[in-house]
Design a protein around this motif. Sequence first.
Motif, PDB file in Angstrom:
ATOM      1  N   LYS A 191       0.831  -1.362   0.107  1.00  0.00           N
ATOM      2  CA  LYS A 191      -0.044   0.017  -0.050  1.00  0.00           C
ATOM      3  C   LYS A 191       0.878   1.422  -0.066  1.00  0.00           C
ATOM      4  O   LYS A 191       0.467   2.270  -0.591  1.00  0.00           O
ATOM      5  CB  LYS A 191      -1.119  -0.012   1.239  1.00  0.00           C
ATOM      6  CG  LYS A 191      -1.781  -0.967   1.142  1.00  0.00           C
ATOM      7  CD  LYS A 191      -2.910  -1.109   2.338  1.00  0.00           C
ATOM      8  CE  LYS A 191      -3.860  -2.072   2.296  1.00  0.00           C
ATOM      9  NZ  LYS A 191      -4.749  -2.370   3.720  1.00  0.00           N
TER      10      LYS A 191
ATOM     11  N   THR B 281      -9.847   8.134  12.894  1.00  0.00           N
ATOM     12  CA  THR B 281     -10.240   7.833  11.794  1.00  0.00           C
ATOM     13  C   THR B 281     -10.677   8.950  11.085  1.00  0.00           C
ATOM     14  O   THR B 281     -10.786   9.920  11.768  1.00  0.00           O
ATOM     15  CB  THR B 281     -11.557   6.949  11.452  1.00  0.00           C
ATOM     16  OG1 THR B 281     -12.418   7.532  12.534  1.00  0.00           O
ATOM     17  CG2 THR B 281     -11.194   5.491  12.274  1.00  0.00           C
ATOM     18  N   THR B 282     -10.720   9.262   9.681  1.00  0.00           N
ATOM     19  CA  THR B 282     -11.138  10.212   9.046  1.00  0.00           C
ATOM     20  C   THR B 282     -12.812  10.405   9.207  1.00  0.00           C
ATOM     21  O   THR B 282     -13.320   9.535   9.864  1.00  0.00           O
ATOM     22  CB  THR B 282     -10.791  10.105   7.574  1.00  0.00           C
ATOM     23  OG1 THR B 282     -11.562   9.209   7.007  1.00  0.00           O
ATOM     24  CG2 THR B 282      -9.074   9.777   7.345  1.00  0.00           C
TER      25      THR B 282
ATOM     26  N   LYS C  60     -12.056   6.253   7.473  1.00  0.00           N
ATOM     27  CA  LYS C  60     -10.808   5.413   7.097  1.00  0.00           C
ATOM     28  C   LYS C  60      -9.788   5.539   8.393  1.00  0.00           C
ATOM     29  O   LYS C  60      -9.538   6.729   8.794  1.00  0.00           O
ATOM     30  CB  LYS C  60     -10.262   5.991   5.898  1.00  0.00           C
ATOM     31  CG  LYS C  60     -11.162   5.854   4.662  1.00  0.00           C
ATOM     32  CD  LYS C  60     -10.543   6.409   3.401  1.00  0.00           C
ATOM     33  CE  LYS C  60     -11.295   6.011   2.113  1.00  0.00           C
ATOM     34  NZ  LYS C  60     -10.935   6.592   0.897  1.00  0.00           N
TER      35      LYS C  60
ATOM     36  N   LYS D 139      -6.413   6.445  10.428  1.00  0.00           N
ATOM     37  CA  LYS D 139      -5.346   7.295  10.181  1.00  0.00           C
ATOM     38  C   LYS D 139      -4.253   6.959  11.129  1.00  0.00           C
ATOM     39  O   LYS D 139      -4.491   6.152  11.963  1.00  0.00           O
ATOM     40  CB  LYS D 139      -5.679   8.776  10.676  1.00  0.00           C
ATOM     41  CG  LYS D 139      -6.871   9.211  10.032  1.00  0.00           C
ATOM     42  CD  LYS D 139      -7.088  10.952  10.031  1.00  0.00           C
ATOM     43  CE  LYS D 139      -7.251  11.109  11.537  1.00  0.00           C
ATOM     44  NZ  LYS D 139      -7.658  12.329  11.903  1.00  0.00           N
TER      45      LYS D 139
ATOM     46  N   GLN E 217      -2.135   8.023   5.709  1.00  0.00           N
ATOM     47  CA  GLN E 217      -2.780   6.486   5.634  1.00  0.00           C
ATOM     48  C   GLN E 217      -1.727   5.472   6.069  1.00  0.00           C
ATOM     49  O   GLN E 217      -2.177   4.644   6.621  1.00  0.00           O
ATOM     50  CB  GLN E 217      -2.814   6.175   4.107  1.00  0.00           C
ATOM     51  CG  GLN E 217      -3.966   6.930   3.483  1.00  0.00           C
ATOM     52  CD  GLN E 217      -4.036   6.660   1.985  1.00  0.00           C
ATOM     53  OE1 GLN E 217      -3.839   5.150   1.691  1.00  0.00           O
ATOM     54  NE2 GLN E 217      -4.015   7.259   0.923  1.00  0.00           N
ATOM     55  N   ASP E 218      -0.532   5.639   6.041  1.00  0.00           N
ATOM     56  CA  ASP E 218       0.385   4.688   6.565  1.00  0.00           C
ATOM     57  C   ASP E 218       2.012   5.239   6.102  1.00  0.00           C
ATOM     58  O   ASP E 218       1.929   6.190   5.617  1.00  0.00           O
ATOM     59  CB  ASP E 218       0.596   3.351   5.700  1.00  0.00           C
ATOM     60  CG  ASP E 218       0.849   2.102   6.777  1.00  0.00           C
ATOM     61  OD1 ASP E 218       1.574   2.231   7.756  1.00  0.00           O
ATOM     62  OD2 ASP E 218       0.085   1.131   6.588  1.00  0.00           O
TER      63      ASP E 218
ATOM     64  N   GLN F  95      -3.086  10.918   3.436  1.00  0.00           N
ATOM     65  CA  GLN F  95      -4.499  10.574   3.205  1.00  0.00           C
ATOM     66  C   GLN F  95      -4.949  10.915   1.769  1.00  0.00           C
ATOM     67  O   GLN F  95      -4.354  11.746   1.349  1.00  0.00           O
ATOM     68  CB  GLN F  95      -5.624  11.244   4.189  1.00  0.00           C
ATOM     69  CG  GLN F  95      -5.414  10.707   5.594  1.00  0.00           C
ATOM     70  CD  GLN F  95      -5.961   9.324   5.823  1.00  0.00           C
ATOM     71  OE1 GLN F  95      -6.769   8.857   5.017  1.00  0.00           O
ATOM     72  NE2 GLN F  95      -5.580   8.297   6.714  1.00  0.00           N
TER      73      GLN F  95
ATOM     74  N   ASN G 138      -1.294   9.320  -4.955  1.00  0.00           N
ATOM     75  CA  ASN G 138      -0.979   9.307  -3.578  1.00  0.00           C
ATOM     76  C   ASN G 138       0.273   8.605  -3.716  1.00  0.00           C
ATOM     77  O   ASN G 138       0.320   7.571  -2.686  1.00  0.00           O
ATOM     78  CB  ASN G 138      -2.137   8.622  -2.872  1.00  0.00           C
ATOM     79  CG  ASN G 138      -3.294   9.718  -2.803  1.00  0.00           C
ATOM     80  OD1 ASN G 138      -2.909  10.726  -2.635  1.00  0.00           O
ATOM     81  ND2 ASN G 138      -4.602   9.236  -2.446  1.00  0.00           N
TER      82      ASN G 138
END
Length: 198
Positions: free
Chosen positions: A66, A107-108, A112, A114, A134-135, A171, A181
Amino acid sequence: MTIFVLAIGAVMSTFIGTLRSTHALSDAIDWNARSRFVQERLLFDLRAVTKVTTIDSQMAASEVAKVFENYSGSEVSHCFRSFTAEVNEYSGTGTVEITYTLVDDGTTPAGKPKKALLRQKNGETARKVLTNLQDGCFTFYTRKKDTGTLTSLASSKTADVNAIRFAFLPQGRAPLVPGTNDPSCSAVVQLRYPSYKK
């Protein structure tokens, strides 16, 4: 009246779209500014590393994929979310222990998950230095002097580390913000002190 309502509807739709785009661009500019600051802080810390002492929280291959989408190289076969190192003080008064860790951070609004990057110095309370991710990951290498080839290392090989890669994935972008991204804060840093030793 019908024509007037349609005209007002079109104007309002355009106005709302412009507001959303402006907000999304503002968020992107803010994230880029913060990531540049964190990158400079990280670069300073990494260049001042005298010894990597601990490497923790190995990521699964699916998690690594990812962060490095469509990347098939072996250089990221071992990725981690935390490490601790001894770092030369900026003042030149000795070394300090620095720990960087990626942690879950809520989370967002869309639900999602975070993550946030924490920096801890000498066991003091850790501080968030980068949020809304995201990561991200850290990868540790032995880099050959003659060829520059990177070989990623397992957590048990801390003594062999002479280069570190960091990568942080923000994100997802808003629909009206162009771009992809890919990790927007990423670099491989050659460590100074271990390189001098060899």
